[in-house]
Design a protein around this motif. Structure first.
Motif, PDB file in Angstrom:
ATOM      1  N   ILE A   1      82.777  46.555  59.204  1.00  0.00           N
ATOM      2  CA  ILE A   1      82.913  47.429  60.380  1.00  0.00           C
ATOM      3  C   ILE A   1      83.302  48.841  59.953  1.00  0.00           C
ATOM      4  O   ILE A   1      82.788  49.833  60.482  1.00  0.00           O
ATOM      5  CB  ILE A   1      83.958  46.843  61.343  1.00  0.00           C
ATOM      6  N   GLN A   2      84.213  48.949  58.961  1.00  0.00           N
ATOM      7  CA  GLN A   2      84.696  50.251  58.512  1.00  0.00           C
ATOM      8  C   GLN A   2      83.586  51.099  57.905  1.00  0.00           C
ATOM      9  O   GLN A   2      83.453  52.292  58.209  1.00  0.00           O
ATOM     10  CB  GLN A   2      85.827  50.072  57.492  1.00  0.00           C
TER      11      GLN A   2
ATOM     12  N   LEU B   1      80.350  50.864  58.405  1.00  0.00           N
ATOM     13  CA  LEU B   1      79.407  51.255  59.448  1.00  0.00           C
ATOM     14  C   LEU B   1      79.951  52.436  60.245  1.00  0.00           C
ATOM     15  O   LEU B   1      79.215  53.383  60.564  1.00  0.00           O
ATOM     16  CB  LEU B   1      79.146  50.069  60.382  1.00  0.00           C
ATOM     17  N   ARG B   2      81.249  52.417  60.529  1.00  0.00           N
ATOM     18  CA  ARG B   2      81.878  53.517  61.262  1.00  0.00           C
ATOM     19  C   ARG B   2      81.911  54.786  60.414  1.00  0.00           C
ATOM     20  O   ARG B   2      81.657  55.894  60.916  1.00  0.00           O
ATOM     21  CB  ARG B   2      83.289  53.095  61.679  1.00  0.00           C
ATOM     22  N   ASP B   3      82.202  54.648  59.120  1.00  0.00           N
ATOM     23  CA  ASP B   3      82.284  55.813  58.236  1.00  0.00           C
ATOM     24  C   ASP B   3      80.925  56.473  58.030  1.00  0.00           C
ATOM     25  O   ASP B   3      80.831  57.705  57.924  1.00  0.00           O
ATOM     26  CB  ASP B   3      82.865  55.410  56.886  1.00  0.00           C
TER      27      ASP B   3
ATOM     28  N   HIS C   1      78.531  56.681  60.152  1.00  0.00           N
ATOM     29  CA  HIS C   1      78.251  57.487  61.341  1.00  0.00           C
ATOM     30  C   HIS C   1      79.156  58.717  61.404  1.00  0.00           C
ATOM     31  O   HIS C   1      78.721  59.829  61.731  1.00  0.00           O
ATOM     32  CB  HIS C   1      78.447  56.627  62.595  1.00  0.00           C
ATOM     33  N   ARG C   2      80.443  58.558  61.051  1.00  0.00           N
ATOM     34  CA  ARG C   2      81.404  59.649  61.161  1.00  0.00           C
ATOM     35  C   ARG C   2      81.191  60.725  60.101  1.00  0.00           C
ATOM     36  O   ARG C   2      81.238  61.924  60.395  1.00  0.00           O
ATOM     37  CB  ARG C   2      82.824  59.091  61.050  1.00  0.00           C
TER      38      ARG C   2
END
Length: 362
Positions: A99-100, A102-104, A106-107
């Motif tokens: 999850i981390q 995937l979030r990174d 995008h960010r």
């Protein structure tokens, strides 16, 4: 006096002359197979677009670079943890890391990074799925005619799946190599503010550099792991065929019984093939997943002390197991299953639907 034809005279005498029987011609196993080519390509393209972010995530989690980062993070967090909790903690960290990252992505790299490598992926998916879905049913007909075995035999399914896997892997390996390298080409510009930090500007630049530095053979790195991956597609096709046969048998029993179909029966008819394809892909992926990690590492081609870190398939397996343990051979499994199961359901569902639309034989 006008003379009657022999046919007219024979009719008057009550003699029936049979019409000439047309000579039966054996249908070629290669005839009328173009719908499989079209259906496979469209199904693969649709599934690839819808699951592209998870494909990027899976590739990064398989790579040597990201696994090194993850090992460091695990050691920092669990430095004083009880050894007996190692497996449970590894599973927990694996889910949170998925999850981390995937979030990174995008960010730090933006929305477009979620679809990095989609161009060469689509260029690879369309011919790959077209070839696979064309070669498999064609091989079934060829082997059935050559060997005199019914096309529904598991032996025919096995031989056809192996043939389709080898043909697909060989033809499309250069495309997958470019896709993998673009996905692993970290967007350092987001961190350093320097666009030049990226190794490859685009797909063509990746092709040019690969050819310049590694020659034509460079495009076939990871091919041995791809051939090993034929086991996955073979298991998937054989399981899928068995599921289809069970669904077909179930439908025939309902029709023979004369009872009216319930909403559940209609749901199974509508979704059965797609759900069966997803289940078959999930089982096949879990059983054969380590080859995916090896293939990614070989295509990534990292260097160590000025020499290629991975020199062959067996050496790659040994080194990954030595440095990262058993869990390293399953790096990226979570997003892989998250991507491949719905992808297979979408792809096979569209494949079967398009074949039915075109009136083609399965």
């Amino acid at each position: 006096m006008t003379r009657q034809s022999p046919l007219s005279e024979s009719r008057e005498l009550g003699v029936v002359i049979p019409e000439p029987t047309p000579i039966a011609t054996k249908e070629s196993p290669f005839s009328k197979t173009w719908p499989h080519l079209v259906a496979g390509g469209i199904g693969g393209m649709t599934a690839a677009v819808l699951t592209a972010p998870l494909d990027v995530l899976k590739t990064r989690l398989q790579s040597d670079f990201y696994q090194a980062q993850l090992r460091a993070a695990r050691e920092a967090v669990a430095g004083s943890a009880n050894a007996r909790l190692g497996l449970a903690r590894s599973i927990t960290y694996h889910m949170s890391e998925t999850i981390q990252i995937l979030r990174d992505v995008h960010r730090l790299e933006g929305f477009r990074a979620m679809f990095k490598g989609l161009g060469p992926n689509l260029i690879g998916v369309v011919p790959a799925r077209s070839i696979n879905f064309y070669v498999y049913p064609t091989s079934k007909r060829v082997y059935s005619q050559w060997l005199g075995i019914d096309a529904t035999s598991p032996t025919i399914h096995l031989a056809s799946a192996v043939t389709a896997g080898i043909a697909t892997g060989t033809a499309t390996n250069p495309i997958w190599l470019v896709k993998t390298r673009l996905q692993l080409d970290k967007n350092n510009a987001a961190k350093q503010g320097d666009v030049a930090a990226r190794q490859y500007r685009n797909s063509w630049d990746c092709i040019r550099q690969t050819f310049k530095n590694e020659g034509p053979r460079g495009f076939f790195k990871g091919l041995s792991a791809s051939y090993l991956g034929v086991a996955e597609s073979t298991i998937q096709w054989m399981l899928y065929e068995q599921i289809k046969a069970s669904l077909r048998h179930r439908n025939e029993e309902i029709i023979a019984s004369g009872r009216e179909k319930t909403w559940w029966d209609r749901s199974v008819d509508w979704m059965g093939n797609s759900m069966g394809a997803g289940a078959a892909k999930g089982i096949a992926s879990i059983l054969t997943y380590p080859h995916e990690v090896a293939r990614t590492r070989l295509r990534q081609a990292p260097m160590q002390d000025g020499q290629p870190k991975y020199t062959g398939l067996v050496q790659c397996f040994k080194l990954v197991f030595k440095e990262e343990g058993f869990i390293g051979l399953y790096g990226g499994l979570t997003p892989h299953l998250m991507r491949t199961i719905p992808s297979a359901a979408i792809m096979f569902g569209m494949y079967e639907g398009i074949l039915s639309l075109l009136g083609a034989k399965h």
